[in-house]
Design an enzyme around this catalytic site. Sequence first.
Site, PDB file in Angstrom:
ATOM      1  CE1 TYR A  28       1.061   0.954   4.429  1.00 25.29           C
ATOM      2  CE2 TYR A  28      -0.755  -0.619   4.839  1.00 25.29           C
ATOM      3  CZ  TYR A  28       0.425   0.318   5.181  1.00 25.29           C
ATOM      4  OH  TYR A  28       0.805   0.334   6.658  1.00 25.29           O
ATOM      5  CB  THR A  29       0.237   4.520  -1.498  1.00 25.24           C
ATOM      6  OG1 THR A  29      -0.793   4.872  -0.969  1.00 25.24           O
ATOM      7  CG2 THR A  29       0.287   4.024  -2.849  1.00 25.24           C
ATOM      8  CD  GLU A  92       4.048   1.230  -3.314  1.00 30.04           C
ATOM      9  OE1 GLU A  92       2.714   1.310  -2.440  1.00 30.04           O
ATOM     10  OE2 GLU A  92       4.983   1.246  -3.324  1.00 30.04           O
ATOM     11  CG  HIS A 134       6.846  -3.927   1.241  1.00 27.20           C
ATOM     12  ND1 HIS A 134       6.865  -2.373   1.131  1.00 27.20           N
ATOM     13  CD2 HIS A 134       8.056  -4.207   1.095  1.00 27.20           C
ATOM     14  CE1 HIS A 134       8.148  -2.043   1.346  1.00 27.20           C
ATOM     15  NE2 HIS A 134       8.908  -3.057   1.113  1.00 27.20           N
ATOM     16  CG  ASP A 144       3.473  -2.151   2.908  1.00 25.39           C
ATOM     17  OD1 ASP A 144       4.396  -2.246   3.376  1.00 25.39           O
ATOM     18  OD2 ASP A 144       3.304  -1.888   1.329  1.00 25.39           O
TER      19      ASP A 144
END
Length: 212
Positions: A28-29, A92, A134, A144
């Site tokens: 995720y960003t 992402e 990640h 994330d």
Amino acid sequence: MAPMQIIERPSPNQDARAAPIDMLVLHYTGMLTGAAALARLCDPHAQVSAHYTIDEDGTIYRHVEEARRAWHAGVSYWAGETAINARSIGIELVNPGHEFGYRPFAEPQIVSLMALAKDILARHAIVPQRVLGHSDVAPARKSDPGELFPWARLAAEGIGLWPSALAETVETTAFATALAHFGYGVAPLIDTPLESVVAAFQRHFRPSRIDG
């Protein structure tokens, strides 16, 4: 099915690959807005990038061609490999993340992700156990895409793995050995606390309770 619409948003943060593609890593960003995330991923001073970003409305942006290495995983490890960027494709997902108001991933976003991931898996030799988050490859640093990410739904579509059952209890040493066998980095392979690795496993495979 209509072809995917992908918007080109090139990032200078890339270089040549030095290994074949055999991993897909999801993120995720972790920023307040999608616009801020896109700006950072394309900022040469940030020195980070991904191959794709998917906004909450399902829009897909391409930053780096798959044949090139994007800089998304950082210091990481999986199944004996430390050069994760060299052998992976990074996606992402726009989401504020745990720091800024973590929330469920939007339905259009997940629909686009599944279409993109299936396309990637059809073109590259990526086995299910190498579709990762990640936090799986960097458990000491990252959380994330987190416990709200629908891993089970993706696995039902042939994207990654999902267990049919999990043991209620397990002896610590045996579990550490099993984690290492699956691919996680545990001591003495890498210097990461076992508690962090277990929490990463829980975020992916048992999101109802993340206690390490």
